[in-house]
Design a protein around this motif. Sequence first.
Motif, PDB file in Angstrom:
ATOM      1  N   GLN A  20       1.022  -0.990  -0.046  1.00 54.15           N
ATOM      2  CA  GLN A  20      -0.649   0.217   0.467  1.00 54.15           C
ATOM      3  C   GLN A  20       0.918   1.091  -0.579  1.00 54.15           C
ATOM      4  OE1 GLN A  20      -2.110   0.083   3.086  1.00 54.15           O
ATOM      5  NE2 GLN A  20      -3.657  -2.402   3.162  1.00 54.15           N
ATOM      6  N   CYS A  21       0.242   2.308  -0.959  1.00 56.58           N
ATOM      7  CA  CYS A  21       1.256   3.438  -0.671  1.00 56.58           C
ATOM      8  C   CYS A  21       0.564   4.461   0.255  1.00 56.58           C
ATOM      9  CB  CYS A  21       1.526   3.904  -1.711  1.00 56.58           C
ATOM     10  SG  CYS A  21       2.594   5.463  -2.420  1.00 56.58           S
ATOM     11  N   THR A  22       0.930   5.530   0.922  1.00 58.93           N
ATOM     12  CA  THR A  22       0.530   5.836   1.858  1.00 58.93           C
ATOM     13  C   THR A  22       1.376   7.598   1.475  1.00 58.93           C
ATOM     14  OG1 THR A  22      -0.063   4.452   3.731  1.00 58.93           O
ATOM     15  CG2 THR A  22       0.326   7.145   4.581  1.00 58.93           C
ATOM     16  N   ILE A  23       0.665   7.868   1.159  1.00 59.78           N
ATOM     17  CA  ILE A  23       1.583  10.092   1.202  1.00 59.78           C
ATOM     18  C   ILE A  23       0.998  10.779   2.447  1.00 59.78           C
ATOM     19  CG2 ILE A  23       0.914  11.599  -0.012  1.00 59.78           C
ATOM     20  CD1 ILE A  23       0.300  11.041  -1.775  1.00 59.78           C
ATOM     21  N   ILE A  24       2.731  11.290   2.714  1.00 58.43           N
ATOM     22  CA  ILE A  24       2.363  11.700   3.752  1.00 58.43           C
ATOM     23  C   ILE A  24       2.903  12.921   3.225  1.00 58.43           C
ATOM     24  CG2 ILE A  24       4.604  12.429   6.352  1.00 58.43           C
ATOM     25  CD1 ILE A  24       5.053   9.406   5.324  1.00 58.43           C
ATOM     26  N   LYS A  25       2.570  14.251   3.910  1.00 59.00           N
ATOM     27  CA  LYS A  25       2.494  15.574   3.166  1.00 59.00           C
ATOM     28  C   LYS A  25       3.114  16.583   4.444  1.00 59.00           C
ATOM     29  CE  LYS A  25       0.484  18.878   0.871  1.00 59.00           C
ATOM     30  NZ  LYS A  25      -0.966  19.791  -0.225  1.00 59.00           N
ATOM     31  N   TRP A  26       4.472  17.243   4.161  1.00 58.34           N
ATOM     32  CA  TRP A  26       4.714  18.151   5.077  1.00 58.34           C
ATOM     33  C   TRP A  26       3.492  19.253   5.168  1.00 58.34           C
ATOM     34  CZ3 TRP A  26       4.855  23.776   4.996  1.00 58.34           C
ATOM     35  CH2 TRP A  26       5.473  24.107   5.748  1.00 58.34           C
ATOM     36  N   GLN A  27       2.992  19.871   5.850  1.00 59.16           N
ATOM     37  CA  GLN A  27       1.963  20.669   6.424  1.00 59.16           C
ATOM     38  C   GLN A  27       2.708  22.069   6.812  1.00 59.16           C
ATOM     39  OE1 GLN A  27      -1.399  19.146   8.552  1.00 59.16           O
ATOM     40  NE2 GLN A  27      -1.504  17.838   6.659  1.00 59.16           N
ATOM     41  N   ALA A  28       2.737  22.791   6.712  1.00 57.92           N
ATOM     42  CA  ALA A  28       2.340  24.493   6.613  1.00 57.92           C
ATOM     43  C   ALA A  28       2.280  24.255   8.406  1.00 57.92           C
ATOM     44  CB  ALA A  28       1.696  25.076   6.135  1.00 57.92           C
ATOM     45  N   PRO A  29       2.609  25.464   8.807  1.00 59.44           N
ATOM     46  CA  PRO A  29       2.487  25.995  10.009  1.00 59.44           C
ATOM     47  C   PRO A  29       1.139  27.067  10.182  1.00 59.44           C
ATOM     48  CG  PRO A  29       4.384  27.384   9.773  1.00 59.44           C
ATOM     49  CD  PRO A  29       4.711  25.812   8.243  1.00 59.44           C
ATOM     50  N   PRO A  30       0.500  27.677  11.034  1.00 59.40           N
ATOM     51  CA  PRO A  30      -0.349  28.411  10.966  1.00 59.40           C
ATOM     52  C   PRO A  30      -0.081  29.938  10.399  1.00 59.40           C
ATOM     53  CG  PRO A  30      -0.681  27.584  12.608  1.00 59.40           C
ATOM     54  CD  PRO A  30       0.854  27.366  12.459  1.00 59.40           C
ATOM     55  N   ASN A  31      -1.261  30.809  10.314  1.00 58.77           N
ATOM     56  CA  ASN A  31      -0.249  31.479   9.747  1.00 58.77           C
ATOM     57  C   ASN A  31       0.421  32.616  10.512  1.00 58.77           C
ATOM     58  OD1 ASN A  31      -1.526  31.889   7.549  1.00 58.77           O
ATOM     59  ND2 ASN A  31      -3.667  32.587   7.394  1.00 58.77           N
ATOM     60  N   SER A  32       1.258  33.606   9.624  1.00 66.65           N
ATOM     61  CA  SER A  32       2.344  34.297  11.138  1.00 66.65           C
ATOM     62  C   SER A  32       3.565  32.743  11.745  1.00 66.65           C
ATOM     63  CB  SER A  32       1.824  35.717  11.428  1.00 66.65           C
ATOM     64  OG  SER A  32       1.350  35.022  13.172  1.00 66.65           O
ATOM     65  N   PHE A  33       2.582  31.926  11.791  1.00 69.15           N
ATOM     66  CA  PHE A  33       4.389  30.910  12.325  1.00 69.15           C
ATOM     67  C   PHE A  33       5.093  30.877  11.817  1.00 69.15           C
ATOM     68  CE2 PHE A  33       1.265  30.835  15.677  1.00 69.15           C
ATOM     69  CZ  PHE A  33       1.650  30.274  16.873  1.00 69.15           C
ATOM     70  N   VAL A  34       5.567  30.003  11.965  1.00 66.31           N
ATOM     71  CA  VAL A  34       7.389  29.375  11.515  1.00 66.31           C
ATOM     72  C   VAL A  34       7.178  28.138  12.073  1.00 66.31           C
ATOM     73  CG1 VAL A  34       8.760  31.183  10.667  1.00 66.31           C
ATOM     74  CG2 VAL A  34       9.607  30.024  12.984  1.00 66.31           C
ATOM     75  N   LYS A  35       7.639  27.312  10.761  1.00 63.22           N
ATOM     76  CA  LYS A  35       8.195  25.652  11.484  1.00 63.22           C
ATOM     77  C   LYS A  35       8.923  24.778  11.536  1.00 63.22           C
ATOM     78  CE  LYS A  35       5.264  20.964  10.953  1.00 63.22           C
ATOM     79  NZ  LYS A  35       4.410  20.429  10.399  1.00 63.22           N
ATOM     80  N   ILE A  36       8.974  24.587  12.413  1.00 58.55           N
ATOM     81  CA  ILE A  36      11.229  23.751  12.540  1.00 58.55           C
ATOM     82  C   ILE A  36      10.735  22.254  12.141  1.00 58.55           C
ATOM     83  CG2 ILE A  36      12.925  22.871  13.419  1.00 58.55           C
ATOM     84  CD1 ILE A  36      12.993  26.179  14.900  1.00 58.55           C
ATOM     85  N   ASN A  37      11.695  21.997  11.204  1.00 55.00           N
ATOM     86  CA  ASN A  37      11.630  20.101  11.682  1.00 55.00           C
ATOM     87  C   ASN A  37      13.384  20.212  12.046  1.00 55.00           C
ATOM     88  OD1 ASN A  37       9.722  20.891   9.282  1.00 55.00           O
ATOM     89  ND2 ASN A  37       8.935  18.971   9.917  1.00 55.00           N
ATOM     90  N   PHE A  38      13.222  18.950  12.768  1.00 58.64           N
ATOM     91  CA  PHE A  38      14.827  18.909  13.116  1.00 58.64           C
ATOM     92  C   PHE A  38      14.741  16.776  12.475  1.00 58.64           C
ATOM     93  CE2 PHE A  38      12.217  18.322  17.254  1.00 58.64           C
ATOM     94  CZ  PHE A  38      13.073  17.529  17.451  1.00 58.64           C
ATOM     95  N   ASP A  39      15.905  16.552  13.493  1.00 56.82           N
ATOM     96  CA  ASP A  39      16.325  15.501  12.874  1.00 56.82           C
ATOM     97  C   ASP A  39      17.611  15.022  13.384  1.00 56.82           C
ATOM     98  OD1 ASP A  39      15.620  12.219  12.618  1.00 56.82           O
ATOM     99  OD2 ASP A  39      15.183  12.402  10.604  1.00 56.82           O
ATOM    100  N   GLY A  40      17.831  13.571  13.680  1.00 57.88           N
ATOM    101  CA  GLY A  40      19.590  13.342  14.448  1.00 57.88           C
ATOM    102  C   GLY A  40      19.283  12.187  13.219  1.00 57.88           C
ATOM    103  N   SER A  41      20.450  11.480  13.287  1.00 59.11           N
ATOM    104  CA  SER A  41      21.067   9.953  13.062  1.00 59.11           C
ATOM    105  C   SER A  41      22.067   9.594  13.675  1.00 59.11           C
ATOM    106  CB  SER A  41      20.390   9.831  10.945  1.00 59.11           C
ATOM    107  OG  SER A  41      21.247   8.988  10.663  1.00 59.11           O
ATOM    108  N   VAL A  42      22.518   8.802  13.900  1.00 57.26           N
ATOM    109  CA  VAL A  42      23.557   7.622  14.141  1.00 57.26           C
ATOM    110  C   VAL A  42      23.648   6.605  13.149  1.00 57.26           C
ATOM    111  CG1 VAL A  42      24.327   6.563  16.077  1.00 57.26           C
ATOM    112  CG2 VAL A  42      23.920   8.329  16.176  1.00 57.26           C
ATOM    113  N   THR A  43      24.898   6.388  12.743  1.00 55.42           N
ATOM    114  CA  THR A  43      24.889   5.500  11.783  1.00 55.42           C
ATOM    115  C   THR A  43      26.472   4.950  11.938  1.00 55.42           C
ATOM    116  OG1 THR A  43      25.943   6.173  10.026  1.00 55.42           O
ATOM    117  CG2 THR A  43      23.683   5.416   9.885  1.00 55.42           C
TER     118      THR A  43
END
Length: 116
Positions: A20-43
Motif C-alpha cells: 500500500q502507498c501512504t502519502i505523507i505531506k508536510w503541513q504548513a504552520p498557522p499564519n504568521s508562524f514558522v515551522k522547525i523540522n529537525f532530525d538526528g541520525s546515528v550510523t
Amino acid sequence: MISGQNNLSERVTKVYSQNQCTIIKWQAPPNSFVKINFDGSVTSNLVACGFIIRDDNGRPVSAASCHIRSASVSIAEAMVLRDSLIKAKKKGCTNVEVEGDSKLVIDAVNGRLEPP
C-alpha cells in the motif's frame, strides 16, 4: 525552480507498507508562524543532525546540518533542536511550531518526562 519539481510545501514522500502507498505531506504552520523540522541520525560511528525552518508558505527561512563526533540519537536530536530554536530567535521568529520524530526529546521539552 527546477522543471518538474513541485513547490516545497506540496512535495510528498511515499511510504510503502504491505503493498500500500501512504502519502505523507508536510503541513504548513498557522499564519504568521514558522515551522522547525529537525532530525538526528546515528550510523556506526557517524552522528549527523539537521534542521530546516520554513515560513507559513513553506519557504525556507534557515537550515543547517552538522556532524557530531560521538552521541546517541537522542543527544543529537536534542542538540539540533536547541540549535534550531537559537537560530529562530536570532532570525526574529516569535511564533514557532516544532516537529520532530523523537518522542523522548519532545516529551522532555514539554515537561512530560521525569529525569532518571
